[in-house]
Design a protein around this motif. Sequence first.
Motif, PDB file in Angstrom:
ATOM      1  N   PHE B 210      -0.325  16.237   6.609  1.00 51.69           N
ATOM      2  CA  PHE B 210       0.197  14.805   6.336  1.00 51.69           C
ATOM      3  C   PHE B 210       1.488  14.289   6.605  1.00 51.69           C
ATOM      4  CE2 PHE B 210      -0.014  11.045   4.107  1.00 51.69           C
ATOM      5  CZ  PHE B 210       0.978  10.793   3.214  1.00 51.69           C
ATOM      6  N   ILE B 211       2.579  15.410   6.238  1.00 49.02           N
ATOM      7  CA  ILE B 211       3.867  14.945   6.175  1.00 49.02           C
ATOM      8  C   ILE B 211       4.207  14.567   7.720  1.00 49.02           C
ATOM      9  CG2 ILE B 211       6.128  15.785   6.057  1.00 49.02           C
ATOM     10  CD1 ILE B 211       5.212  17.391   3.710  1.00 49.02           C
ATOM     11  N   THR B 212       3.579  15.438   8.706  1.00 46.49           N
ATOM     12  CA  THR B 212       3.620  15.250  10.150  1.00 46.49           C
ATOM     13  C   THR B 212       3.192  13.830  10.616  1.00 46.49           C
ATOM     14  OG1 THR B 212       3.659  17.575  10.612  1.00 46.49           O
ATOM     15  CG2 THR B 212       3.249  16.149  12.317  1.00 46.49           C
ATOM     16  N   LYS B 213       2.117  13.430  10.042  1.00 48.30           N
ATOM     17  CA  LYS B 213       1.587  12.097  10.299  1.00 48.30           C
ATOM     18  C   LYS B 213       2.401  10.951   9.802  1.00 48.30           C
ATOM     19  CE  LYS B 213      -3.409  13.532  10.468  1.00 48.30           C
ATOM     20  NZ  LYS B 213      -4.213  13.664   9.422  1.00 48.30           N
ATOM     21  N   ALA B 214       3.076  11.191   8.611  1.00 48.48           N
ATOM     22  CA  ALA B 214       3.982  10.242   8.399  1.00 48.48           C
ATOM     23  C   ALA B 214       5.124   9.823   9.226  1.00 48.48           C
ATOM     24  CB  ALA B 214       4.234  10.617   6.758  1.00 48.48           C
ATOM     25  N   ARG B 215       5.346  10.896  10.199  1.00 52.28           N
ATOM     26  CA  ARG B 215       6.571  10.532  10.957  1.00 52.28           C
ATOM     27  C   ARG B 215       6.436   9.357  11.606  1.00 52.28           C
ATOM     28  NH1 ARG B 215       9.741  15.203  14.418  1.00 52.28           N
ATOM     29  NH2 ARG B 215      11.782  14.891  13.885  1.00 52.28           N
ATOM     30  N   SER B 216       7.634   8.292  12.158  1.00 47.73           N
ATOM     31  CA  SER B 216       7.409   7.263  12.703  1.00 47.73           C
ATOM     32  C   SER B 216       7.947   7.481  14.140  1.00 47.73           C
ATOM     33  CB  SER B 216       8.393   6.353  11.863  1.00 47.73           C
ATOM     34  OG  SER B 216       8.108   4.984  12.652  1.00 47.73           O
ATOM     35  N   TYR B 217       7.706   6.421  14.894  1.00 46.08           N
ATOM     36  CA  TYR B 217       8.386   6.423  16.400  1.00 46.08           C
ATOM     37  C   TYR B 217       9.646   6.603  16.530  1.00 46.08           C
ATOM     38  CZ  TYR B 217       8.933   1.372  15.418  1.00 46.08           C
ATOM     39  OH  TYR B 217       9.321   0.367  14.841  1.00 46.08           O
ATOM     40  N   ASP B 218      10.390   6.575  15.482  1.00 44.41           N
ATOM     41  CA  ASP B 218      11.968   6.507  15.637  1.00 44.41           C
ATOM     42  C   ASP B 218      12.394   8.061  15.136  1.00 44.41           C
ATOM     43  OD1 ASP B 218      12.373   4.248  12.905  1.00 44.41           O
ATOM     44  OD2 ASP B 218      11.669   6.111  12.955  1.00 44.41           O
ATOM     45  N   LYS B 219      11.330   8.802  14.625  1.00 44.53           N
ATOM     46  CA  LYS B 219      11.600  10.343  14.149  1.00 44.53           C
ATOM     47  C   LYS B 219      12.140  10.261  12.731  1.00 44.53           C
ATOM     48  CE  LYS B 219      10.379  11.852  17.873  1.00 44.53           C
ATOM     49  NZ  LYS B 219       9.169  12.868  18.209  1.00 44.53           N
ATOM     50  N   ALA B 220      12.024   9.343  12.096  1.00 48.79           N
ATOM     51  CA  ALA B 220      12.174   9.345  10.410  1.00 48.79           C
ATOM     52  C   ALA B 220      10.888   9.015   9.957  1.00 48.79           C
ATOM     53  CB  ALA B 220      13.141   8.138  10.172  1.00 48.79           C
ATOM     54  N   PHE B 221      10.669   9.181   8.831  1.00 49.14           N
ATOM     55  CA  PHE B 221       9.398   9.222   7.985  1.00 49.14           C
ATOM     56  C   PHE B 221       9.337   7.984   7.214  1.00 49.14           C
ATOM     57  CE2 PHE B 221       8.127  13.427   9.037  1.00 49.14           C
ATOM     58  CZ  PHE B 221       9.343  14.019   9.592  1.00 49.14           C
ATOM     59  N   GLY B 222       7.947   7.706   7.051  1.00 48.50           N
ATOM     60  CA  GLY B 222       7.554   6.518   5.981  1.00 48.50           C
ATOM     61  C   GLY B 222       6.813   7.241   5.072  1.00 48.50           C
ATOM     62  N   HIS B 223       6.225   6.340   4.239  1.00 46.95           N
ATOM     63  CA  HIS B 223       5.310   6.718   2.929  1.00 46.95           C
ATOM     64  C   HIS B 223       4.206   7.299   3.274  1.00 46.95           C
ATOM     65  CE1 HIS B 223       8.160   5.513   0.103  1.00 46.95           C
ATOM     66  NE2 HIS B 223       7.416   4.899  -0.868  1.00 46.95           N
ATOM     67  N   GLY B 224       3.803   7.180   4.714  1.00 47.14           N
ATOM     68  CA  GLY B 224       2.436   7.533   4.957  1.00 47.14           C
ATOM     69  C   GLY B 224       2.422   7.231   6.381  1.00 47.14           C
ATOM     70  N   PRO B 225       0.930   7.594   7.121  1.00 49.64           N
ATOM     71  CA  PRO B 225       0.922   7.281   8.600  1.00 49.64           C
ATOM     72  C   PRO B 225       1.236   5.744   8.825  1.00 49.64           C
ATOM     73  CG  PRO B 225      -0.883   8.606   7.571  1.00 49.64           C
ATOM     74  CD  PRO B 225      -0.007   8.257   6.528  1.00 49.64           C
ATOM     75  N   PHE B 226       1.934   5.590   9.874  1.00 53.87           N
ATOM     76  CA  PHE B 226       2.112   4.084  10.459  1.00 53.87           C
ATOM     77  C   PHE B 226       3.048   3.258   9.371  1.00 53.87           C
ATOM     78  CE2 PHE B 226      -0.770   4.724  13.670  1.00 53.87           C
ATOM     79  CZ  PHE B 226      -2.007   5.248  13.097  1.00 53.87           C
ATOM     80  N   ALA B 227       3.498   3.770   8.380  1.00 51.90           N
ATOM     81  CA  ALA B 227       4.405   3.069   7.431  1.00 51.90           C
ATOM     82  C   ALA B 227       5.847   3.118   8.046  1.00 51.90           C
ATOM     83  CB  ALA B 227       4.501   3.797   5.890  1.00 51.90           C
ATOM     84  N   GLU B 228       6.570   2.164   7.713  1.00 57.03           N
ATOM     85  CA  GLU B 228       7.919   1.821   8.218  1.00 57.03           C
ATOM     86  C   GLU B 228       8.790   3.141   7.850  1.00 57.03           C
ATOM     87  OE1 GLU B 228       9.932  -1.676   7.328  1.00 57.03           O
ATOM     88  OE2 GLU B 228      11.501  -1.278   8.541  1.00 57.03           O
ATOM     89  N   SER B 229       9.531   3.522   8.949  1.00 54.78           N
ATOM     90  CA  SER B 229      10.679   4.608   8.364  1.00 54.78           C
ATOM     91  C   SER B 229      11.645   4.163   7.472  1.00 54.78           C
ATOM     92  CB  SER B 229      11.370   5.154   9.775  1.00 54.78           C
ATOM     93  OG  SER B 229      11.769   3.983  10.497  1.00 54.78           O
ATOM     94  N   HIS B 230      11.974   5.154   6.382  1.00 55.16           N
ATOM     95  CA  HIS B 230      12.471   4.673   5.422  1.00 55.16           C
ATOM     96  C   HIS B 230      13.312   6.094   4.815  1.00 55.16           C
ATOM     97  CE1 HIS B 230      12.920   3.860   0.991  1.00 55.16           C
ATOM     98  NE2 HIS B 230      12.533   2.705   1.265  1.00 55.16           N
ATOM     99  N   SER B 231      14.554   5.634   4.396  1.00 51.01           N
ATOM    100  CA  SER B 231      15.392   6.793   3.778  1.00 51.01           C
ATOM    101  C   SER B 231      14.789   7.519   2.778  1.00 51.01           C
ATOM    102  CB  SER B 231      16.783   6.395   3.469  1.00 51.01           C
ATOM    103  OG  SER B 231      17.577   5.539   4.450  1.00 51.01           O
TER     104      SER B 231
END
Lengths: 342, 363
Positions: B210-231
Amino acid sequence: KMEFYKKDIWKDIELTPSEDEGYPNFSAIAYPSGYTELMGLFRTIVITKEFSARALELTTYILSFAYGNDAIWSYRRDILANYKEWRDDIDGKKIIEEELEFCRPLTIANPKNYQVWYHRQLLFENLARCSDMIYSNLDEVLTLSKSKVNEENLIKLIQKEKELLEKVFQASDTRAYNTWNYRQWLCKRFSSFDGEFEWIKKQFVDVEEGIDHIQNNSYWNHIHFLLSFPSSKSGIDLKDAVDIAITMARKRLNNVAPWYFLQGCLKYQNEEITLQIINFAKETIKRTLINAHARALLYKYYSKLNTNEAKEETIKLINELIKFDINHKSYWVSIQESLKKE
Amino acid sequence: KLDIKKKMEKRKEEELARYKEALLKEGAKHNKEDKWKELASKLHIKQHIRFFAGHLLKAIPEPYVALDHGRINIIYFALAGLDILNALDMIVTETQKEAIIDWVYRTQKEASGGFTGSYSTPSSCYLSTGHLAYTYTSLCVLVILGDDLKRVDRKAMQELIRDCQDDNEGNFKATRMGSEKDIRFSFCAAAICTILNDWTGFDKEKAFQFITKARSYDKAFGHGPFAESHSGSTYCAISSLHLMGMLDRVDDLEETLYWLLQRQKRGFQGRANKDEDTCYSFWAGAIIHQLGGIDHVKKISSASFTLSCQDTEKGGIRKSPQVDVEIVHSYFGLAGLSLLSFGNLAPLEPCLGLTKRAAAHLK
């Protein structure tokens, strides 16, 4: 609020104090007037699992103090699910539609809250399954098979939800995080991509002031989301997206958002598109003096390749980044050092 | 064509001017040490101690009613804040420590597992349930106060975690009753398991997926799959992976680090092109620290921004200069300073939300 607990409808109910009464208290909140009484009512009627009109209204008042109180939201959903106990004039579908309507203003006013969105998602999921019963637990709903769904009606309802999201953006801002996630859920869950690409283009590509929105990273993220579905569904393909990104990036070469997106598109490993992106980065370097984003993108590209030419480019780019990406000089120096070690 | 050429030249001139200015700023490095020491004196420690103590031991303002159902969080922020200020023993007596520990344990759901976070819902009613986030902060409070955790119902706890984890997706809901299932609760579950040193209810492989799927195209992570990357999501993702012992399975961490470093203007942003906010000095700073990049942070800028958000009379730290102080940003602002080794603040275990002093109890 203050007067609600004094109403006659409550005269049969004694208030139940919270269970920490009599114990040393910590982080004691100076509750606003009426809150303790409303909670006292709740603590009494929830023990008997009362599902009634007055219970529903009680949850409305309590939530207005704390929209994050997930227990009260759960209780509210159970009251709604058991609507037959306290309403004889309505069916499951109508109750849900009423509730969705009722929650609109408080959603617009509290978009950063998580519970209002989960509540909508669960209700909408129930609605989509067009069952006469409603379920208060999402896991339960998801195990139901979809009963006769009126496609046309569902499309109208989804459209109405998306219009609500627009209102939320207008009322707060176009970066509202939970709002974007809810929109994505609607699109994905109901394959509701029709017009989605046109919509996003209207937000910042096709508009006069689009230039102000190039920095809105949420728009770029949404485009990436659409790209992640077959273009026959989403109406957008990689070429469209990259063309837009390059056009917009040209207007704001120093802004990181379109560059993140372009760099992200390298992952598709589409030869033609990759070449287009790389050439744009190289063109940017020629046209400007010290653009770090273009160099960071090229570094990312070349550092993954194994040719001698790529290795030379990588070294050259790191040197330039050390010189020009002043804010992150020490970072690039450390990259250079670890590269030397390799 | 002449017009375009002129524009390009003008742009290059402006760039050159900005570049030279930035070089000058960098060149003023020899003043850095002095400036850093000077900054340390600008933290209003006494006022902050009073602020946290007041939020623990006195009545706190009406607006906090919004957090009433999860009051354990306020207790956590107050104690954790005092801990960072090395003021725990100064403010909290042994009797009070025992009373707080008792307060926490009385919110435990024996048999069903976890902690409820408050007394707002009666414990015998069907809605009273363990909550992953409040369980995490409950355990933190116990650890900060030196409790041996022997009264924790570990078996029930693992049942709760198992029931909250989605069998297919690997993400977690907050309670058995159901909630949104985003990356925050993956972190809470991982932190709970770390504190109790017990992962029997936690499917690491599924959680990792799941955590891997939450990774965005900029290599940071969002709340879930496809979510915007967020600190904040990036904190939850990387912390979870670190606690799970699976960080070495993740590639491109230097890119994640770069993304986090790019979030610094003076203070840190939560997302690209958003406003600075003192709490991100912790969310972003902790992972920068974890990934070995804390020396790349502009420490004077970040600390100055946080210090500019202090209320020098009442104590406490604001989210940004325009709003009022409250306890959440007071804690995270301080935590962010601690990560920079600011003054004499107690060092943190970045991925647990505890000082190293407190976390030492876990060994």
